[in-house]
Design a protein around this motif. Structure first.
Motif, PDB file in Angstrom:
ATOM      1  N   UNK A 210     -15.548 -12.204 -29.221  1.00 50.52           N
ATOM      2  CA  UNK A 210     -14.613 -11.108 -29.493  1.00 50.52           C
ATOM      3  C   UNK A 210     -13.580 -10.964 -28.374  1.00 50.52           C
ATOM      4  N   UNK A 211     -14.001 -11.191 -27.140  1.00 50.72           N
ATOM      5  CA  UNK A 211     -13.082 -11.097 -26.003  1.00 50.72           C
ATOM      6  C   UNK A 211     -12.035 -12.214 -26.049  1.00 50.72           C
ATOM      7  N   UNK A 212     -12.492 -13.408 -26.385  1.00 51.10           N
ATOM      8  CA  UNK A 212     -11.585 -14.556 -26.442  1.00 51.10           C
ATOM      9  C   UNK A 212     -10.600 -14.433 -27.604  1.00 51.10           C
ATOM     10  N   UNK A 213     -11.040 -13.854 -28.718  1.00 52.30           N
ATOM     11  CA  UNK A 213     -10.129 -13.652 -29.847  1.00 52.30           C
ATOM     12  C   UNK A 213      -9.010 -12.682 -29.473  1.00 52.30           C
ATOM     13  N   UNK A 214      -9.343 -11.651 -28.703  1.00 51.45           N
ATOM     14  CA  UNK A 214      -8.311 -10.720 -28.225  1.00 51.45           C
ATOM     15  C   UNK A 214      -7.338 -11.423 -27.282  1.00 51.45           C
ATOM     16  N   UNK A 215      -7.880 -12.274 -26.422  1.00 50.77           N
ATOM     17  CA  UNK A 215      -7.030 -13.013 -25.491  1.00 50.77           C
ATOM     18  C   UNK A 215      -6.115 -13.973 -26.242  1.00 50.77           C
ATOM     19  N   UNK A 216      -6.665 -14.619 -27.243  1.00 51.75           N
ATOM     20  CA  UNK A 216      -5.887 -15.561 -28.045  1.00 51.75           C
ATOM     21  C   UNK A 216      -4.770 -14.848 -28.794  1.00 51.75           C
TER      22      UNK A 216
END
Length: 402
Positions: A210-216
């Motif tokens: 979920x954190x990486x999707x926000x960063x992406x």
């Protein structure tokens, strides 16, 4: 006559007692404690710190001022209350003269409070928060290998200058991560970049999706990892699985160790830009020391391992030079003597506790560039201490009068 004889007997007994006490002191061990997160999220990067301290003790012959050197070890489990309790007992009950290693900024700050209260020495190697030489500075404390300011200054400046002017943070939600994000943000904005967002994650997170999707979704050119150890490894691995690099975004590891890169493998870590104060293959001296270390612990040493050796060796030299283990006298000698070892050339211990040494900007090699599994970095730049670390006047250390 009998009174004179009695006086001689009493005087003789007193002298004998004093001699016995002095002999006992001379033979009492000089105890050094290595406390770190030897288990959990930082277990891999702290492995070898005890052996490094023992190497320093052996290098001076295993004794100082006629006293045998003993190295104690304990795992603080990355918990401030546990770390503080261990160190308090060491100082109060076990006669420990100095603690080092430490790691984990929240633990480092807790240990610093105990050491300052007791007037004892803590040579902090692994806790990155720059507050240890700022508001939490101590007359008997030091920050040895790196800090969040230097990591931000060296890595952040280099990336922004290369055109990476938009940033998103993945930040470990405790003192270290907060300090690192704060310090990198200051460097990025000062250089003309901008922070477009960020998210905080609990320490020891297993699922970063979920954190990486926000960063992406942020479209930031740099996804900055303000975490360490297994958290850094897991976030990079999962970023690779999401294909983030293929989409044009870059990962910036703000605190990365050789052990992390080896755990990731060069295929996943190649191209990563990072800052360290030590690399085993930097020169002949680092290679020679590493060969000795690996006879005790068969792994590539990182900057915390090297830092524990450096801090312990300099401390022992200062005890010898001071002729005592009294903390303030020893710290005065530590500031007076230059720091020279395999990771430091003519380093100085500053009044706020900051060890001033050069820092290095590295890039992780591609598999095609590497000769073997331990050949992982190429040197991009050497940054002098005065450029890497925060100016003394800017730290708000209560010991410094501006």
């Amino acid at each position: 006559m009998r009174e004179a004889s009695l006086n001689r007997v009493v005087a003789g007994a007193v002298l004998a007692a004093l001699f016995t006490a002095g002999s006992a002191f001379a033979q009492a061990p000089l105890r050094i404690g290595v406390v770190a997160g030897f288990s959990g999220v930082y277990g891999d990067l702290t492995a070898g710190q005890y052996e490094a301290a023992q190497m320093a003790a052996d290098e001076v012959g295993g004794k100082v001022l006629g006293r045998p050197i003993e190295i104690l070890q304990a795992d603080h489990q990355n918990k401030p209350d546990v770390g503080a309790a261990i160190v308090r007992k060491w100082y109060d009950v076990d006669g420990v003269s100095m603690v080092t290693g430490i790691d984990t900024s929240s633990v480092g700050l807790a240990v610093r409070r105990v050491a300052a209260e007791k007037g004892k020495i803590d040579l902090n190697v692994g806790s990155a928060t720059v507050d240890l030489t700022g508001p939490a500075c101590s007359a008997t404390g030091a920050s040895w290998a790196y800090d969040t300011y230097a990591l931000a200054q060296v890595t952040g400046s280099a990336l922004v200058k290369a055109g990476n002017d938009s940033w998103f943070f993945l930040t470990a939600d405790y003192a270290f991560g907060h300090a690192l994000e704060r310090d990198v943000t200051a460097v990025v904005t000062a250089a003309g970049g901008k922070v477009v967002g960020g998210v905080k994650h609990p320490i020891s997170t297993q699922d970063f999706s979920s954190f990486l999707l926000q960063a992406q979704a942020s479209k930031a050119k740099i996804i900055a990892l303000a975490n360490a150890g297994a958290d850094t490894i897991n976030s990079i691995k999962q970023a690779t699985e999401f294909g983030i690099g293929k989409g044009g975004q870059k990962l910036a590891g703000l605190l990365v160790f050789t052990s992390d890169v080896q755990a990731l493998g060069l295929n996943a870590a190649q191209g990563l830009v990072l800052t360290e104060s030590f690399y085993w293959d930097l020169n002949d001296q680092t290679r020679e020391w590493t060969a000795k270390f690996r006879k005790r612990k068969d792994k590539v040493p990182n900057m915390t391992t090297a830092g524990v050796y450096s801090a312990t060796l300099h401390y022992l030299k200062a005890v010898q030079a001071a002729g005592t283990d009294e903390p303030k006298a020893v710290m005065a000698k530590m500031r007076e003597l230059p720091i020279n070892d395999m990771m430091t050339k003519d380093g100085k211990l500053r009044e706020d506790g900051r060890v001033m040494r050069d820092m290095y900007l590295f890039q992780v090699k591609a598999p095609s560039e590497s000769k073997d599994k331990d050949d992982i970095y190429k040197l991009i730049a050497t940054v002098p201490a005065e450029q890497a670390f925060r100016p003394l006047k800017d730290g708000n250390c209560p010991l410094i009068k501006n």
